[in-house]
Design a protein around this motif. Structure first.
Motif, PDB file in Angstrom:
ATOM      1  N   HIS A  41       0.839  -1.208   0.000  1.00 53.03           N
ATOM      2  CA  HIS A  41       0.000   0.000   0.000  1.00 53.03           C
ATOM      3  C   HIS A  41       0.870   1.254   0.000  1.00 53.03           C
ATOM      4  O   HIS A  41       0.628   2.196  -0.760  1.00 53.03           O
ATOM      5  CB  HIS A  41      -0.928  -0.010   1.208  1.00 53.03           C
ATOM      6  N   GLU A  42       1.900   1.273   0.841  1.00 52.37           N
ATOM      7  CA  GLU A  42       2.753   2.455   0.940  1.00 52.37           C
ATOM      8  C   GLU A  42       3.493   2.705  -0.378  1.00 52.37           C
ATOM      9  O   GLU A  42       3.526   3.838  -0.874  1.00 52.37           O
ATOM     10  CB  GLU A  42       3.764   2.284   2.072  1.00 52.37           C
ATOM     11  N   ILE A  43       4.062   1.670  -0.960  1.00 48.79           N
ATOM     12  CA  ILE A  43       4.801   1.851  -2.215  1.00 48.79           C
ATOM     13  C   ILE A  43       3.854   2.203  -3.357  1.00 48.79           C
ATOM     14  O   ILE A  43       4.173   3.039  -4.208  1.00 48.79           O
ATOM     15  CB  ILE A  43       5.655   0.604  -2.522  1.00 48.79           C
ATOM     16  N   THR A  44       2.660   1.613  -3.368  1.00 48.18           N
ATOM     17  CA  THR A  44       1.675   1.957  -4.392  1.00 48.18           C
ATOM     18  C   THR A  44       1.268   3.424  -4.262  1.00 48.18           C
ATOM     19  O   THR A  44       1.149   4.130  -5.275  1.00 48.18           O
ATOM     20  CB  THR A  44       0.442   1.039  -4.289  1.00 48.18           C
ATOM     21  N   GLU A  49       1.356   8.854  -6.410  1.00 47.95           N
ATOM     22  CA  GLU A  49       1.676  10.268  -6.187  1.00 47.95           C
ATOM     23  C   GLU A  49       2.698  10.743  -7.226  1.00 47.95           C
ATOM     24  O   GLU A  49       2.547  11.820  -7.812  1.00 47.95           O
ATOM     25  CB  GLU A  49       2.243  10.437  -4.773  1.00 47.95           C
ATOM     26  N   ALA A  50       3.728   9.936  -7.460  1.00 47.42           N
ATOM     27  CA  ALA A  50       4.752  10.297  -8.451  1.00 47.42           C
ATOM     28  C   ALA A  50       4.158  10.336  -9.860  1.00 47.42           C
ATOM     29  O   ALA A  50       4.470  11.251 -10.640  1.00 47.42           O
ATOM     30  CB  ALA A  50       5.915   9.309  -8.396  1.00 47.42           C
ATOM     31  N   SER A  51       3.309   9.380 -10.184  1.00 46.52           N
ATOM     32  CA  SER A  51       2.690   9.358 -11.517  1.00 46.52           C
ATOM     33  C   SER A  51       1.834  10.588 -11.748  1.00 46.52           C
ATOM     34  O   SER A  51       1.877  11.199 -12.826  1.00 46.52           O
ATOM     35  CB  SER A  51       1.830   8.098 -11.681  1.00 46.52           C
ATOM     36  N   LYS A  52       1.038  10.962 -10.761  1.00 44.58           N
ATOM     37  CA  LYS A  52       0.193  12.153 -10.891  1.00 44.58           C
ATOM     38  C   LYS A  52       1.053  13.400 -11.084  1.00 44.58           C
ATOM     39  O   LYS A  52       0.763  14.235 -11.946  1.00 44.58           O
ATOM     40  CB  LYS A  52      -0.693  12.307  -9.664  1.00 44.58           C
ATOM     41  N   ALA A  53       2.122  13.499 -10.316  1.00 44.33           N
ATOM     42  CA  ALA A  53       3.013  14.657 -10.439  1.00 44.33           C
ATOM     43  C   ALA A  53       3.667  14.704 -11.819  1.00 44.33           C
ATOM     44  O   ALA A  53       3.773  15.773 -12.422  1.00 44.33           O
ATOM     45  CB  ALA A  53       4.085  14.615  -9.348  1.00 44.33           C
ATOM     46  N   LYS A  88      13.257  15.644  -7.717  1.00 40.68           N
ATOM     47  CA  LYS A  88      12.080  14.806  -7.505  1.00 40.68           C
ATOM     48  C   LYS A  88      12.418  13.329  -7.653  1.00 40.68           C
ATOM     49  O   LYS A  88      11.899  12.494  -6.908  1.00 40.68           O
ATOM     50  CB  LYS A  88      10.966  15.216  -8.460  1.00 40.68           C
ATOM     51  N   VAL A  89      13.286  13.004  -8.599  1.00 42.26           N
ATOM     52  CA  VAL A  89      13.714  11.611  -8.755  1.00 42.26           C
ATOM     53  C   VAL A  89      14.458  11.161  -7.499  1.00 42.26           C
ATOM     54  O   VAL A  89      14.232  10.057  -6.987  1.00 42.26           O
ATOM     55  CB  VAL A  89      14.589  11.430 -10.015  1.00 42.26           C
ATOM     56  N   ALA A  90      15.332  12.012  -6.980  1.00 43.07           N
ATOM     57  CA  ALA A  90      16.071  11.679  -5.759  1.00 43.07           C
ATOM     58  C   ALA A  90      15.108  11.511  -4.580  1.00 43.07           C
ATOM     59  O   ALA A  90      15.239  10.573  -3.777  1.00 43.07           O
ATOM     60  CB  ALA A  90      17.108  12.753  -5.454  1.00 43.07           C
ATOM     61  N   SER A  91      14.135  12.393  -4.486  1.00 42.20           N
ATOM     62  CA  SER A  91      13.146  12.312  -3.405  1.00 42.20           C
ATOM     63  C   SER A  91      12.328  11.024  -3.516  1.00 42.20           C
ATOM     64  O   SER A  91      12.096  10.333  -2.524  1.00 42.20           O
ATOM     65  CB  SER A  91      12.231  13.531  -3.438  1.00 42.20           C
ATOM     66  N   TYR A  92      11.906  10.706  -4.732  1.00 41.17           N
ATOM     67  CA  TYR A  92      11.149   9.475  -4.969  1.00 41.17           C
ATOM     68  C   TYR A  92      11.983   8.258  -4.568  1.00 41.17           C
ATOM     69  O   TYR A  92      11.493   7.366  -3.874  1.00 41.17           O
ATOM     70  CB  TYR A  92      10.755   9.380  -6.447  1.00 41.17           C
ATOM     71  N   SER A  93      13.247   8.251  -4.973  1.00 41.68           N
ATOM     72  CA  SER A  93      14.127   7.122  -4.649  1.00 41.68           C
ATOM     73  C   SER A  93      14.275   6.968  -3.139  1.00 41.68           C
ATOM     74  O   SER A  93      14.252   5.850  -2.613  1.00 41.68           O
ATOM     75  CB  SER A  93      15.506   7.322  -5.286  1.00 41.68           C
ATOM     76  N   ARG A  94      14.433   8.086  -2.435  1.00 37.14           N
ATOM     77  CA  ARG A  94      14.552   8.023  -0.972  1.00 37.14           C
ATOM     78  C   ARG A  94      13.274   7.498  -0.333  1.00 37.14           C
ATOM     79  O   ARG A  94      13.317   6.695   0.592  1.00 37.14           O
ATOM     80  CB  ARG A  94      14.895   9.401  -0.408  1.00 37.14           C
ATOM     81  N   LYS A  95      12.127   7.958  -0.834  1.00 41.99           N
ATOM     82  CA  LYS A  95      10.854   7.491  -0.257  1.00 41.99           C
ATOM     83  C   LYS A  95      10.675   5.986  -0.453  1.00 41.99           C
ATOM     84  O   LYS A  95      10.276   5.280   0.473  1.00 41.99           O
ATOM     85  CB  LYS A  95       9.674   8.238  -0.889  1.00 41.99           C
ATOM     86  N   VAL A  96      10.983   5.505  -1.651  1.00 43.56           N
ATOM     87  CA  VAL A  96      10.841   4.067  -1.912  1.00 43.56           C
ATOM     88  C   VAL A  96      11.839   3.276  -1.070  1.00 43.56           C
ATOM     89  O   VAL A  96      11.494   2.257  -0.471  1.00 43.56           O
ATOM     90  CB  VAL A  96      11.001   3.760  -3.418  1.00 43.56           C
ATOM     91  N   ALA A  97      13.086   3.756  -1.009  1.00 42.54           N
ATOM     92  CA  ALA A  97      14.105   3.073  -0.202  1.00 42.54           C
ATOM     93  C   ALA A  97      13.697   3.056   1.268  1.00 42.54           C
ATOM     94  O   ALA A  97      13.826   2.030   1.946  1.00 42.54           O
ATOM     95  CB  ALA A  97      15.459   3.755  -0.372  1.00 42.54           C
ATOM     96  N   LYS A  98      13.184   4.184   1.744  1.00 42.24           N
ATOM     97  CA  LYS A  98      12.777   4.250   3.153  1.00 42.24           C
ATOM     98  C   LYS A  98      11.604   3.306   3.432  1.00 42.24           C
ATOM     99  O   LYS A  98      11.575   2.639   4.471  1.00 42.24           O
ATOM    100  CB  LYS A  98      12.406   5.684   3.523  1.00 42.24           C
ATOM    101  N   ALA A  99      10.668   3.230   2.504  1.00 42.42           N
ATOM    102  CA  ALA A  99       9.545   2.298   2.683  1.00 42.42           C
ATOM    103  C   ALA A  99      10.050   0.865   2.720  1.00 42.42           C
ATOM    104  O   ALA A  99       9.608   0.060   3.552  1.00 42.42           O
ATOM    105  CB  ALA A  99       8.523   2.475   1.556  1.00 42.42           C
ATOM    106  N   GLY A 100      10.984   0.544   1.843  1.00 44.91           N
ATOM    107  CA  GLY A 100      11.546  -0.810   1.826  1.00 44.91           C
ATOM    108  C   GLY A 100      12.314  -1.121   3.093  1.00 44.91           C
ATOM    109  O   GLY A 100      12.173  -2.201   3.671  1.00 44.91           O
ATOM    110  N   VAL A 101      13.121  -0.178   3.549  1.00 39.84           N
ATOM    111  CA  VAL A 101      13.902  -0.380   4.766  1.00 39.84           C
ATOM    112  C   VAL A 101      12.977  -0.487   5.976  1.00 39.84           C
ATOM    113  O   VAL A 101      13.166  -1.341   6.850  1.00 39.84           O
ATOM    114  CB  VAL A 101      14.935   0.754   4.950  1.00 39.84           C
TER     115      VAL A 101
END
Length: 186
Positions: A41-44, A49-53, A88-101
């Motif tokens: 759910h979190e990654i989706t 959010e990224a797709s809409k942006a 934004k790409v860096a922010s997205y990568s951090r959010k996904v990495a943080k969700a995974g971690v």
């Protein structure tokens, strides 16, 4: 006609341990599935959010490009959109990495608790078996119990180190994101 009623769970030391093990496994499975669904759910949500942006920004970008009066204005609008896109790409990568971690950290905690449950069940099993073991085998039960305790301490140390490492990585991601948000854009 005489029938003999056999109990479904005979009263022996293994049946209680087996039942508790099944209950513990079912509880663990439920927790793991719930955690997996929360992570998905979190990654989706992050992806939506990224797709809409991206869609919103693409429309804005094409409007600027189409309305450019000359090639310099066109390149200027492209360049002005590239730097924010990189952030934004860096922010997205951090959010996904943080969700995974974060998900991995929670799963590690589940594993840690499961190791404790299994160790307790093994200790109970050794204790119960030592009660029905032939005389003179007490030293085997003591050695087995010591082995289980050593095994538990080693697994506990690995599990705690993993949780600590993942927690530190989450802190690093937070501080990195905080520092990148404080940098002035050029």
């Amino acid at each position: 006609v005489q029938t003999c009623a056999l109990p479904i769970f005979p009263s022996n030391p293994l049946s209680t341990v087996s039942r508790e093990q099944v209950q513990s496994s079912a509880h663990t499975l439920n927790h793991v599935v719930s955690q997996s669904i929360d992570s998905i759910h979190e990654i989706t949500s992050i992806n939506l959010e990224a797709s809409k942006a991206v869609i919103d920004e693409s429309i804005s970008f094409f409007d600027k490009a189409i309305n450019a009066k000359d090639i310099n204005e066109f390149y200027g609008s492209v360049n002005s959109d590239l730097q924010p896109a990189t952030k934004k790409v860096a922010s997205y990568s951090r959010k996904v990495a943080k969700a995974g971690v974060s998900s991995q950290l929670q799963m590690s905690e589940v594993v840690h608790h499961r190791i404790s449950d299994v160790t307790n069940q093994l200790s109970l099993l050794v204790t119960d078996l030592s009660k029905i073991a032939p005389p003179g085998t007490e030293h085997f039960a003591v050695a087995t119990s010591a082995g289980i305790a050593t095994w538990y301490k080693a697994l506990e140390s690995v599990s705690e180190a993993n949780c600590l490492l993942l927690a530190r990585y989450c802190e690093y991601l937070d501080s990195f994101e905080s520092a990148s948000n404080q940098r002035p854009s050029t």
